[in-house]
Design an enzyme around this catalytic site. Structure first.
Site, PDB file in Angstrom:
ATOM      1  CB  THR A 139      -7.333  -0.599   3.085  1.00 54.25           C
ATOM      2  OG1 THR A 139      -8.104  -0.427   3.842  1.00 54.25           O
ATOM      3  CG2 THR A 139      -7.144   0.229   2.048  1.00 54.25           C
ATOM      4  CB  CYS A 140     -11.222  -3.391   1.222  1.00 53.85           C
ATOM      5  SG  CYS A 140     -12.235  -2.201   1.499  1.00 53.85           S
ATOM      6  CB  THR A 141     -11.521  -0.871  -3.494  1.00 54.50           C
ATOM      7  OG1 THR A 141     -12.189  -1.403  -3.867  1.00 54.50           O
ATOM      8  CG2 THR A 141     -10.608  -1.327  -3.759  1.00 54.50           C
ATOM      9  CG  ASN A 147     -13.047  -4.040   4.772  1.00 56.97           C
ATOM     10  OD1 ASN A 147     -13.670  -4.143   3.513  1.00 56.97           O
ATOM     11  ND2 ASN A 147     -12.285  -3.644   4.629  1.00 56.97           N
ATOM     12  CG  ASP A 148     -15.040   0.683   2.902  1.00 60.35           C
ATOM     13  OD1 ASP A 148     -15.495   0.934   1.862  1.00 60.35           O
ATOM     14  OD2 ASP A 148     -14.086   0.215   2.686  1.00 60.35           O
TER      15      ASP A 148
END
Length: 303
Positions: A248-250, A299-300
């Site tokens: 997943t992204c950070t 995407n956050d």
């Protein structure tokens, strides 16, 4: 300050407020739509009530002990319950459904899919409807039957904790101890994977390698992953295991991802009987280049 300047600044502030308010409302709408969409998936697949289940104390779970006859082989209560799920109704809506992913006592409980590329489900739910929530999906280059040595599974890092939004909590060893397993349920049954590493990695890092030409290449990969982990889980993966990499992204740009890795224990191969005339050969090391984690964009969803 001139009145005209003040009016321009005021108009700009009002515009920013309206745009921000509109984005917030849209994001809240995405959250609600996502909850409804994935709630319907639970019903269609027959997700069982897991609230009363806990692991036996010796298995590393955080709940109370489960009565187990020592004379009987251990039956994992989650895997046993999840094995009854049926994905036929989900596939009537979307044939890309592979199964269900669950991390007990977290928000990770979703169908997982596989598309023909790594972009389609970034902005589409399991029903293929447009949504910033997206879906949980397997790397397009992986085998859909989860038999690869390293299977990569992607999901968004949502600020409300949905999708893979709770994976960042594996920075804490205490959190790992309370949530040490990932369950993947398919038509073949339910399998329990033991989490062994959690860390941040570049989108084109070794973590995303899929091709391994030898056991030595696999061991080098495992050594790298364990060495990168920010927590010491005490779990030692082996070259005969199967690995899943949850990615997943950070929330800090597009260059890195946060990953949690788990292993499905396999059986060690039998030692071959060698004669002096037939020495063991070291297989050639042929490896594919690592795949690159998909460009997830923004995407956050901001709070």
């Amino acid at each position: 300050m001139k009145k005209s300047t003040r009016r321009v600044l005021l108009a700009a502030l009002v515009a920013v407020f309206l745009v921000s308010g509109g984005m917030t409302l849209r994001q809240l709408g995405d959250y609600q739509k996502g909850e409804e969409t994935y709630g319907s998936a639970e019903s269609l697949a027959g997700l069982p009530d897991l609230s009363a289940i806990s692991w036996p104390e010796e298995s590393g779970g955080s709940g109370g002990a489960v009565t187990q006859d020592p004379a009987e082989p251990y039956v994992d209560p989650y895997a046993d319950a999840l094995a009854a799920m049926d994905f036929a109704a989900l596939r009537e809506v979307n044939s890309d459904i592979l199964g269900w992913i669950l991390i007990p006592n977290t928000r990770v409980s979703y169908p997982f899919l596989q598309g023909t590329d790594n972009d389609y489900y970034l902005r589409r739910t399991w029903r293929k409807g447009s949504s910033a929530v997206g879906a949980i999906f397997v790397e397009a280059s992986n085998s859909g039957d989860l038999t690869d040595f390293n299977t990569v599974i992607y999901g968004h890092n949502m600020n409300n904790g949905s999708m893979f939004g709770t994976l960042k909590k594996y920075k804490s060893l205490d959190y790992f101890r309370k949530h040490p397993y990932v369950y993947l349920t398919t038509d073949a049954g339910s399998a329990r994977y033991e989490i062994f590493a959690a860390y941040e990695v570049a989108t084109d890092g070794e973590t995303y390698r899929l091709g391994f030409g030898s056991d030595s290449a696999k061991q080098a990969f495992l050594d790298y992953c364990v060495g990168q982990s920010v927590i010491d889980t005490g779990v030692t993966p082996q070259v005969w295991d199967r690995i899943i990499t949850l990615s997943t992204c950070t929330g800090r740009g597009h260059e890195t991802r946060w990953v949690v890795q788990a292993r499905l224990p396999g059986e060690a191969p039998a030692e071959p009987e060698l004669t002096p005339e037939e020495p063991a050969e070291d297989p050639a090391v042929t490896q594919e280049e690592p795949v690159q984690a998909p460009e997830e964009g923004e995407n956050d969803i901001p709070e």
